[in-house]
Design a protein around this motif. Sequence first.
Motif, PDB file in Angstrom:
ATOM      1  N   MET A   1      -9.575  -5.542  -7.930  1.00 36.90           N
ATOM      2  CA  MET A   1     -10.184  -4.241  -8.248  1.00 36.90           C
ATOM      3  C   MET A   1      -9.908  -3.849  -9.697  1.00 36.90           C
ATOM      4  SD  MET A   1     -11.961  -1.649  -7.449  1.00 36.90           S
ATOM      5  CE  MET A   1     -12.239  -0.072  -8.233  1.00 36.90           C
TER       6      MET A   1
ATOM      7  N   CYS B   1     -19.011  -7.204  -5.699  1.00 33.21           N
ATOM      8  CA  CYS B   1     -17.808  -7.386  -4.870  1.00 33.21           C
ATOM      9  C   CYS B   1     -17.881  -6.603  -3.552  1.00 33.21           C
ATOM     10  CB  CYS B   1     -16.564  -6.922  -5.622  1.00 33.21           C
ATOM     11  SG  CYS B   1     -16.123  -7.997  -6.985  1.00 33.21           S
ATOM     12  N   HIS B   2     -18.436  -5.372  -3.623  1.00 34.54           N
ATOM     13  CA  HIS B   2     -18.336  -4.485  -2.453  1.00 34.54           C
ATOM     14  C   HIS B   2     -19.598  -4.447  -1.604  1.00 34.54           C
ATOM     15  CE1 HIS B   2     -14.397  -2.936  -3.324  1.00 34.54           C
ATOM     16  NE2 HIS B   2     -14.729  -2.629  -4.558  1.00 34.54           N
TER      17      HIS B   2
ATOM     18  N   CYS C   1     -20.454  -2.584  -8.987  1.00 31.63           N
ATOM     19  CA  CYS C   1     -19.616  -2.652  -7.789  1.00 31.63           C
ATOM     20  C   CYS C   1     -20.171  -3.571  -6.702  1.00 31.63           C
ATOM     21  CB  CYS C   1     -19.415  -1.266  -7.185  1.00 31.63           C
ATOM     22  SG  CYS C   1     -19.215   0.056  -8.383  1.00 31.63           S
TER      23      CYS C   1
ATOM     24  N   HIS D   1       0.793  -1.226   0.000  1.00 35.72           N
ATOM     25  CA  HIS D   1       0.000   0.000   0.000  1.00 35.72           C
ATOM     26  C   HIS D   1       0.827   1.280   0.000  1.00 35.72           C
ATOM     27  CE1 HIS D   1      -3.452  -2.648   0.698  1.00 35.72           C
ATOM     28  NE2 HIS D   1      -4.091  -1.684   0.068  1.00 35.72           N
TER      29      HIS D   1
ATOM     30  N   LYS E   1      -8.912   5.125  -7.819  1.00 37.81           N
ATOM     31  CA  LYS E   1      -8.975   3.653  -7.748  1.00 37.81           C
ATOM     32  C   LYS E   1      -9.959   3.102  -8.775  1.00 37.81           C
ATOM     33  CE  LYS E   1      -7.630   3.744  -2.919  1.00 37.81           C
ATOM     34  NZ  LYS E   1      -8.043   3.695  -1.526  1.00 37.81           N
TER      35      LYS E   1
HETATM   36  C1  HEC Z   1     -14.293  -8.060  -8.999  1.00 38.34           C
HETATM   37  C2  HEC Z   1     -14.441  -7.415  -7.738  1.00 38.34           C
HETATM   38  C3  HEC Z   1     -14.506  -5.908  -7.703  1.00 38.34           C
HETATM   39  C4  HEC Z   1     -15.346  -5.061  -8.404  1.00 38.34           C
HETATM   40  C5  HEC Z   1     -16.390  -5.439  -9.439  1.00 38.34           C
HETATM   41  C6  HEC Z   1     -15.068  -3.735  -7.913  1.00 38.34           C
HETATM   42  N1  HEC Z   1     -14.078  -3.772  -6.969  1.00 38.34           N
HETATM   43 FE1  HEC Z   1     -13.378  -2.187  -5.909  1.00 38.34          FE
HETATM   44  N2  HEC Z   1     -12.021  -3.387  -4.989  1.00 38.34           N
HETATM   45  C7  HEC Z   1     -11.930  -4.761  -5.147  1.00 38.34           C
HETATM   46  C8  HEC Z   1     -10.876  -5.256  -4.293  1.00 38.34           C
HETATM   47  C9  HEC Z   1     -10.438  -6.704  -4.154  1.00 38.34           C
HETATM   48  C10 HEC Z   1     -10.341  -4.141  -3.607  1.00 38.34           C
HETATM   49  C11 HEC Z   1      -9.241  -4.159  -2.540  1.00 38.34           C
HETATM   50  C12 HEC Z   1      -7.949  -3.702  -3.155  1.00 38.34           C
HETATM   51  C13 HEC Z   1      -6.842  -3.606  -2.105  1.00 38.34           C
HETATM   52  O1  HEC Z   1      -6.858  -4.326  -1.118  1.00 38.34           O
HETATM   53  O2  HEC Z   1      -5.972  -2.756  -2.288  1.00 38.34           O
HETATM   54  C14 HEC Z   1     -11.095  -2.989  -4.067  1.00 38.34           C
HETATM   55  C15 HEC Z   1     -10.878  -1.698  -3.617  1.00 38.34           C
HETATM   56  C16 HEC Z   1     -11.721  -0.637  -3.872  1.00 38.34           C
HETATM   57  C17 HEC Z   1     -11.644   0.657  -3.227  1.00 38.34           C
HETATM   58  C18 HEC Z   1     -10.639   1.037  -2.141  1.00 38.34           C
HETATM   59  C19 HEC Z   1     -11.155   0.517  -0.824  1.00 38.34           C
HETATM   60  C20 HEC Z   1     -10.316   0.911   0.374  1.00 38.34           C
HETATM   61  O3  HEC Z   1     -10.617   0.379   1.473  1.00 38.34           O
HETATM   62  O4  HEC Z   1      -9.397   1.700   0.246  1.00 38.34           O
HETATM   63  C21 HEC Z   1     -12.648   1.421  -3.726  1.00 38.34           C
HETATM   64  C22 HEC Z   1     -13.004   2.846  -3.348  1.00 38.34           C
HETATM   65  C23 HEC Z   1     -13.345   0.608  -4.703  1.00 38.34           C
HETATM   66  N3  HEC Z   1     -12.751  -0.622  -4.765  1.00 38.34           N
HETATM   67  C24 HEC Z   1     -14.436   1.053  -5.422  1.00 38.34           C
HETATM   68  C25 HEC Z   1     -15.075   0.292  -6.387  1.00 38.34           C
HETATM   69  C26 HEC Z   1     -16.177   0.797  -7.186  1.00 38.34           C
HETATM   70  C27 HEC Z   1     -16.791   2.164  -7.040  1.00 38.34           C
HETATM   71  C28 HEC Z   1     -16.511  -0.220  -8.044  1.00 38.34           C
HETATM   72  C29 HEC Z   1     -17.542  -0.190  -9.127  1.00 38.34           C
HETATM   73  C30 HEC Z   1     -17.445   0.869 -10.107  1.00 38.34           C
HETATM   74  C31 HEC Z   1     -15.652  -1.359  -7.740  1.00 38.34           C
HETATM   75  N4  HEC Z   1     -14.793  -0.996  -6.743  1.00 38.34           N
HETATM   76  C32 HEC Z   1     -15.738  -2.609  -8.352  1.00 38.34           C
HETATM   77  C33 HEC Z   1     -12.727  -5.534  -5.953  1.00 38.34           C
HETATM   78  C34 HEC Z   1     -13.705  -5.075  -6.810  1.00 38.34           C
END
Ligand code: HEC
Length: 203
Positions: A145, A92-93, A89, A55, A135
């Motif tokens: 992500m 996953c989230h 999103c 990180h 991100k």
């Molecule tokens: C296939 C799964 C997946 C999808 C779909 C996804 N993400 Fe993520 N996202 C992740 C993962 C895994 C991480 C953790 C990355 C890390 O640990 O650094 C993450 C991290 C993030 C973070 C940072 C979280 C933090 O605690 O700092 C953000 C904000 C985020 N995603 C937003 C989004 C948004 C908005 C969308 C949709 C437009 C999205 N993500 C779609 C898997 C996904």
Amino acid sequence: MQAPNTSGRAAWFALLGFLLAFPCMAGAIYLYIRYGNPPVATADHPFPDEKTIVHIPLHARIHRDLVTPPTTPEAHDLVAGAQVYVEHCAICHGSPHLDSSFGKWEYPTSPQLWRKHKDGVVGVSDDAPNVSYWKVENGIRLTGMPSFQHILSNDQMWQVSFLVAQADHPLSPQISAIFDAADTRRRQDEGLPTTASGVHPTP
Ligand code: HEC
């Protein structure tokens, strides 16, 4: 006459040792990767301080690239952000009332962006929208992500980033309705009880 010879030899040995150290280290690293059972499965123990090491460069890069939001979000931006969120999103989230089924089994896990952490912060509501925007736009390497710059428009990426930055605010009725409809669809798709209320899996 003896002294310069001895120290000269010592210097040669030191140089030789120094030069040999590199192939030995490379060999040791190869052997560890090949036979040492390094962590590869999501449930394996991480390397010491792995999270911090990964990180630090991410934070540095994000802060170098930060862009100013083009506007301050209005109600309709947050509604549009919720539509983007449930489509791209939530799988996953998670959503406010339905966690992702598999997010916690990924490595690294997908943070549940509507959940309160131990320190009381909800999701990424402590991050400015432009941090989340980075991100969303660029994705995060070696995690699940994705980068959304070829999937969403800039406006949509801002709208969803504004939304997640306000995860600690009460939801408007219009946004609640978007989440409820999407949760119902997700429960059906994943074979979860459709009448159940509250978060899945039960915390
Ligand atoms: C296939 C799964 C997946 C999808 C779909 C996804 N993400 Fe993520 N996202 C992740 C993962 C895994 C991480 C953790 C990355 C890390 O640990 O650094 C993450 C991290 C993030 C973070 C940072 C979280 C933090 O605690 O700092 C953000 C904000 C985020 N995603 C937003 C989004 C948004 C908005 C969308 C949709 C437009 C999205 N993500 C779609 C898997 C996904």
